[in-house]
Design a protein around this motif. Structure first.
Motif, PDB file in Angstrom:
ATOM      1  N   LEU A  11       9.304   5.570  -1.933  1.00 37.15           N
ATOM      2  CA  LEU A  11      10.051   6.090  -0.776  1.00 37.15           C
ATOM      3  C   LEU A  11       9.135   6.314   0.417  1.00 37.15           C
ATOM      4  O   LEU A  11       9.398   5.823   1.523  1.00 37.15           O
ATOM      5  N   LEU A  15       8.764   4.546   4.097  1.00 36.13           N
ATOM      6  CA  LEU A  15       8.865   5.256   5.373  1.00 36.13           C
ATOM      7  C   LEU A  15       7.641   5.005   6.253  1.00 36.13           C
ATOM      8  O   LEU A  15       7.763   4.727   7.453  1.00 36.13           O
ATOM      9  N   THR A  37      11.730   0.167   7.821  1.00 40.99           N
ATOM     10  CA  THR A  37      11.811   0.798   6.504  1.00 40.99           C
ATOM     11  C   THR A  37      12.605  -0.054   5.537  1.00 40.99           C
ATOM     12  O   THR A  37      12.231  -0.205   4.357  1.00 40.99           O
ATOM     13  N   LYS A  56      20.035   9.606  -2.393  1.00 39.44           N
ATOM     14  CA  LYS A  56      20.571   8.731  -1.351  1.00 39.44           C
ATOM     15  C   LYS A  56      21.772   9.379  -0.665  1.00 39.44           C
ATOM     16  O   LYS A  56      21.854   9.420   0.571  1.00 39.44           O
ATOM     17  N   ALA A  59      20.707  12.493   1.432  1.00 33.39           N
ATOM     18  CA  ALA A  59      20.046  12.109   2.685  1.00 33.39           C
ATOM     19  C   ALA A  59      21.072  11.634   3.711  1.00 33.39           C
ATOM     20  O   ALA A  59      20.986  11.981   4.898  1.00 33.39           O
ATOM     21  N   PHE A 441      14.964  11.556   9.346  1.00 35.05           N
ATOM     22  CA  PHE A 441      14.544  11.537   7.948  1.00 35.05           C
ATOM     23  C   PHE A 441      15.704  11.190   7.018  1.00 35.05           C
ATOM     24  O   PHE A 441      15.544  10.416   6.061  1.00 35.05           O
ATOM     25  N   THR A 445      15.541   7.803   4.806  1.00 35.81           N
ATOM     26  CA  THR A 445      15.559   7.941   3.341  1.00 35.81           C
ATOM     27  C   THR A 445      16.732   7.183   2.745  1.00 35.81           C
ATOM     28  O   THR A 445      16.602   6.497   1.717  1.00 35.81           O
TER      29      THR A 445
END
Length: 555
Positions: A11, A15, A37, A56, A59, A441, A445
């Motif tokens: 992850l 990022l 990403t 998931k 986020a 973020f 993500t």
């Protein structure tokens, strides 16, 4: 490679490397961290690493709620009163859906590929979340759902870059060419029309608030209030120097020949009235004028839709004295604070003046924003939960079963909570920087999780469609912009810089508005951008389930 295959490591590698790739700029085009990403996550996903579906979904809920929360104050106002620009967002949605119908019929696209084409071409990453949730709700085997979601991510990764390039080139090159205009000249003329000074209009469209000291000279013997009324209140005598130091000026204070007056106002106004005063003098060392800046969120309906210059006519002499609007923030973007700028509900105005003057004027505009950096997690938690519950509701239109899903529910909840916070700033605070982090973020993500879940099927999709997806991406990106250009210019009569900004906003394209502002030389295009951006940022994600259902009906 075992270390890389750990989900948490994968992850953060996605990022870090993704945002590094996203910084690469080719001319005015920069793919951005989200698309970068996804590219890295797609590559790492071939190693078999996956991220929990719960992470998931969490986020994405965080991202979409924050998106709605920041858009809420402007969204409802723009739907109600910003139709002249906002109609272009509906042109975008309608044209894109028609083009997707044609693509589905001609190329037999599945729900995943169609959703990815939609999200990538419109450069609206939030569509991936709402469409992914809709695909997961289809009555299909788990393996087929995974394949469709894989196709969605792959189609998005292919079409995003082409959609981005198409809209940037259209707004900065093709649009001005079709309108036969020079964007910089048109923007300078518009800024001047709105009341910018010549040099300020060329720089950034925001006039400068200045304070200068002069001998009282010719105005000695008159009161402070009489002088200010004689110049229609465009400047304020904030301080009077008499004897040893400066004291706060009052309207009934009579000026003496040896007095030094500290004049506060917009630069052009101060220069214009300086001829009526004595010689300019430097501010004596140690005499600091207590002028401050405070942010107030515009709520009052009496002020909404008014130009800045109209406020002095609406307010009493005492209310308007000694306070100026130095900055306007709308949806996180700076709008030119010119005399002719129209104020919208939800605008965050930076007031400049003395503490007393700002405290006196703020209630006439709305609510002073508290100086806090803390997030209200009670409001955040309740808002997300309310959105998730709302997303479970569904309704049927003919053979089409529609539901907001996790993303749509959290988006609507965010809009409502953001609107409520605008009217009650002391409750439910999410500071701007905290909301921006939640969006950045959360989305990054979610996108990384989508990319890591994509297996070798991605290459099968690329082999199947070849150049079809890039060509479709350019068409789906450029044709709605072309329709809006002619509708906005010939039917709605929108000024060219604002129209081009509105087209960038209907596409939710931050790179486009950045390139356009750079080309324009001032921020006038942002006036149109913020309206359509607020509306499209809500409409486009809500279309994710509609597109998935539409494929099922046509197919």
């Amino acid at each position: 490679m075992a270390f890389v295959e750990q989900p948490v490591v994968a992850l953060f590698i996605s990022l870090a490397l993704g945002h590094l790739i996203g910084k690469v700029r080719i001319g005015p085009v920069q793919i951005g961290g989200v698309c970068g990403t996804l590219f890295v996550a797609l590559a790492l996903g071939q190693l078999g690493v996956t991220i929990s579906a719960d992470l998931k979904n969490t986020a994405f809920a965080l991202f979409i709620f924050a998106l709605g929360f920041t858009a809420g104050p402007q969204f409802f106002n723009n739907i109600r009163g910003g139709w002249r620009y906002g109609i272009l967002s509906f042109v975008e949605v309608g044209t894109v859906l028609l083009l997707l119908v044609a693509a589905i019929v001609l190329f037999r696209l599945d729900p995943g590929t169609t959703s990815g084409l939609f999200a990538g071409s419109a450069t609206e990453s939030a569509v991936l979340g709402t469409a992914s949730d809709a695909i997961a709700r289809l009555a299909l085997p788990a393996a087929e759902v995974a394949r469709l979601q894989s196709n969605m991510a792959t189609a998005y990764s292919v079409t995003y870059l082409f959609g981005l390039v198409a809209i940037v080139v259209f707004t900065t090159q093709i649009g001005p060419l079709l309108l036969r205009i020079d964007v910089r000249e048109e923007s300078a003329a518009l800024a001047k029309q709105l009341g910018a000074e010549d040099d300020a209009g060329k720089e950034n469209g925001v006039p400068e608030i200045v304070s200068r000291c002069f001998h009282a000279g010719p105005i000695a013997g008159s009161s402070v209030g009489a002088f200010e009324n004689s110049v229609n209140g465009v400047v304020t005598i904030e301080q009077v120097g008499r004897g040893e130091g400066f004291t706060k000026a009052t309207t009934d204070m009579v000026l003496e020949a040896d007095d030094v007056v500290l004049v506060l106002g917009r630069r052009r106004a101060v220069i214009a009235i300086s001829e009526r005063l004595g010689a300019e003098v430097p501010m004596p060392a140690g005499d600091n004028v207590p002028l401050v800046e405070r942010e107030v969120v515009l709520v009052r309906s009496e002020v909404t839709g008014r130009r800045i210059r109209d406020l002095r006519r609406l307010a009493s002499a005492e209310q308007r004295r000694g306070v100026f609007i130095s900055r306007i923030r709308r949806l996180g973007h700076v709008v030119p604070a010119l005399p002719g700028t129209v104020l919208e509900q939800g605008d965050v105005l930076t007031l400049y003046g003395s503490e007393d003057a700002i405290t006196r004027a703020a209630p006439e505009l709305g609510h002073l924003l508290p100086a806090t950096s803390s997030t209200d997690f009670v409001m955040l938690g309740l808002g997300v939960v309310a959105g998730l519950l709302l997303g479970e509701l569904s309704f049927r239109i003919g053979a089409l079963n529609l539901t907001l899903g996790t993303g749509g529910g959290a988006l609507v909840s965010g809009l409502v909570f953001g609107w409520l916070h605008m009217h009650r700033p002391l409750c439910g605070a999410i500071p701007l920087h905290a909301a921006e982090f939640m969006k950045d973020f959360g989305l990054a993500t979610f996108i990384a999780a989508i990319g890591l879940s994509v297996g070798p099927d991605a290459f099968a999709l690329l082999k199947q469609y070849g150049l079809v997806l890039p060509v479709l991406a350019i068409l789906v990106s450029a044709l709605p912009a072309l329709a809006s250009l002619y509708i906005g210019h010939y039917l709605l009569k929108i000024e060219a810089p604002i129209l081009l900004g509105a087209i960038a906003g209907q596409h939710c394209s931050t790179p486009s508005i950045s390139a356009l502002v750079s080309l324009a030389g001032n921020s006038t295009p942002v006036i149109g951008y913020t309206v359509t951006y607020a509306i499209s940022n809500v409409l486009l994600p809500l279309m994710g389930p509609v597109v998935v259902g539409m494929v099922g009906l046509i197919g």
